[in-house]
Design an enzyme around this catalytic site. Structure first.
Site, PDB file in Angstrom:
ATOM      1  CE  LYS A  77      -3.872   2.028   2.638  1.00 51.16           C
ATOM      2  NZ  LYS A  77      -4.744   1.884   3.809  1.00 51.16           N
ATOM      3  CB  SER A 152      -8.053   3.808   2.697  1.00 56.67           C
ATOM      4  OG  SER A 152      -7.224   3.216   3.676  1.00 56.67           O
ATOM      5  CB  SER A 176      -8.251   0.928   5.614  1.00 56.55           C
ATOM      6  OG  SER A 176      -8.972   2.115   5.442  1.00 56.55           O
TER       7      SER A 176
HETATM    8  N1  GLN Z   1     -13.064   4.488   6.331  1.00 58.01           N
HETATM    9  C1  GLN Z   1     -12.376   4.863   7.513  1.00 58.01           C
HETATM   10  C2  GLN Z   1     -11.896   6.291   7.394  1.00 58.01           C
HETATM   11  O1  GLN Z   1     -12.123   6.860   6.403  1.00 58.01           O
HETATM   12  C3  GLN Z   1     -11.242   3.927   7.786  1.00 58.01           C
HETATM   13  C4  GLN Z   1     -10.020   4.232   7.014  1.00 58.01           C
HETATM   14  C5  GLN Z   1      -8.848   3.399   7.416  1.00 58.01           C
HETATM   15  O2  GLN Z   1      -8.971   2.382   8.080  1.00 58.01           O
HETATM   16  N2  GLN Z   1      -7.680   3.876   7.011  1.00 58.01           N
HETATM   17  O3  GLN Z   1     -11.314   6.836   8.262  1.00 58.01           O
END
Ligand code: GLN
Length: 476
Positions: A77, A152, A176
């Protein structure tokens, strides 16, 4: 190549396939599919990948490299630092940033002989649930390119599902890893906070962030997690664990294990076929000897507001380092220092990131600190207590990963609040520092994957790995 990581690693060790052959096959797949799905921000050059492959092969041949992952191609990532390879966090502000060191988790993979292919697309700075907030274009869902892959870590999950890599690393601040795994039909683990070093992971919400594996099955995930976990003095929240042998728990046996089903997770707002398929996982584990019981988890409705206050507060502080001086983008305008800061940040960050910086600065400001930030910390403690109570009775908790299957492209961004609410089943796990494994358990009427998660108590990855493995064995 459609092989799992452990299978491919074994074939490499047995000289049935060379590291270069594995690398060429995956590069071929990337070439065929990348135009449609856009999983990567950066694919390393063929030359550098084959050079890596040769070095790894040599070590395998002289028996200095015997790890099950040696020579297996991996995607990282794009919020994990990789020396010499651009690391952008899918943000314009880091567009041309090339790190001078490598994140500890990635270094651990390198030591095990992993072949790094490139960096995967993500929501900008990991803020989002669809990978659509990336400054470098959206990633598409492998089952239907008119839908999102989740986020994400959407690029990582889609790349695994499409065989554009054999496995990948993701990061999970509020879901994410698990949510894109669920949308793309692959498996991922969010480890107990402190298990995998955050050194070299670009911080979003430091008290919530964890790196974890995304792969084709539970065996791969356990093997990868074992490889990347380590006690790291460079991360002050890294925990010295003596129990990192996760692959020992890949046994097909859940006899006597108690699984709690939180009623609050199966109520209104959950897509009917998601509910049905997740509960079916429970039934199958019950048939293998697990004991199922419904219970009230409590405080579930506070999870989303608590998380967004804490995550944004930490993000607003973490992202202050991007000012046009230290890293990446600087406005081309020749102007005084303060205007340079302002312009750089206005031009460099996307709108979701700006929204969160503003929200975070607001909840930390002197007039509102007690009303919002402090209150959020208190409700975080209550959420943790609710889980502690549950784990006095249950070995693990079965839950959906997301309220629905993958939405269509463009749908979620129109209403950020709605998007935040869709994190309801994943974010408490981060607030409480718990481990959780997400794995596929069927698909909806449109053929989109559905995922289930098993949440464990802190430091009890072995139990959820064992149960998910048992379910996978049963499915064949
Ligand atoms: N969807 C969540 C956010 O936008 C989680 C994102 C994540 O785990 N990086 O914060």
């Amino acid at each position: 190549m459609e092989y799992s990581a452990v299978t491919l690693g074994r074939m490499i060790q047995e000289r049935k396939v060379s590291v270069a052959e594995a690398a060429k096959a995956v590069l071929q797949t990337i070439q065929e599919k990348e135009r449609t799905y856009h999983c990567y921000v950066t694919v390393c050059s063929e030359e550098s990948i084959l050079e890596q492959a040769e070095k790894i092969q040599r070590k395998i041949d002289d028996h200095t490299l015997t790890s099950p992952l040696a020579g297996v191609p991996v995607a990282i990532k794009d919020n994990m630092l990789t020396k010499g390879i651009p690391t952008t966090c899918s943000s314009k502000i880091l567009e041309h940033f090339i790190p001078t060191y490598t994140a500890t988790a990635v270094q651990n993979l390198e030591k095990a002989g992993a072949l790094i292919l490139g960096k995967t697309n993500m929501d900008e700075f990991a803020m989002g649930s669809t990978t659509e907030t990336s400054a470098f274009g959206v990633t598409k869902n492998p089952s239907d390119p008119s839908h999102v892959p989740g986020g994400s870590s959407g690029g990582s999950a889609a790349a695994v599902a499409l065989d554009e890599c054999t496995y990948a690393l993701g990061s999970d601040t509020g879901g994410s890893i698990r949510q894109p795994c669920s949308y793309c039909g692959v498996t991922g683990i969010k480890p107990t906070y402190g298990t995998v070093s955050r050194n070299g992971l670009v911080a979003y919400g430091s008290s919530l962030d964890q790196i974890g594996p995304i792969a084709k099955n539970v065996t791969d995930c356990a093997t990868i997690l074992q490889t990347i976990s380590s006690h790291d003095p460079l991360d002050s929240t890294s925990y010295p664990r003596g129990d990192l042998n996760f692959t020992d728990h890949l046994t097909c046996d859940v006899k006597g294990m108690k699984i709690g089903i939180p009623k609050d997770y199966f109520g209104d707002g959950l897509q009917e076929d998601v509910k049905e398929k997740v509960l079916q996982v429970g039934k199958e584990l019950e048939a293998k000897g697990a004991i199922l019981e419904e219970f009230d988890l409590r405080f579930v409705k506070y999870a989303v507001p608590t998380y967004y206050v804490i995550a944004c507060a930490e993000a607003s502080s973490n992202l202050s380092r991007f000012d046009g001086v230290k890293y990446g983008y600087r406005t081309p305008e020749n102007t005084d220092l303060h205007t340079m800061y302002k312009r750089t940040r206005s031009e460099g960050f996307g709108s979701e990131v700006k929204r969160r910086i503003m929200l975070g600065s607001f909840v930390l400001s002197s007039g509102y600190y007690d009303a919002y930030y402090l209150k959020a910390l208190k409700s975080k403690a209550l959420i943790k207590q609710a889980f502690d109570r549950a784990f006095e009775t249950y070995d693990m908790i079965l839950a959906p990963v997301a309220p629905s299957t993958a939405p269509k492209l463009g749908e979620s961004l129109q209403d950020p609040l709605q998007m935040y609410l869709s994190d309801i089943y994943t974010i408490s796990v981060n607030l409480a520092g718990l481990p959780s494994i997400a794995f596929p358990c069927g698909s909806d009427s449109k053929g989109l994957p559905i995922g289930a998660q098993l949440i464990g108590n802190c430091f009890e990855e072995h139990k959820i790995i064992r149960a998910a493995y048992t379910y996978e064995c049963e499915k064949g």
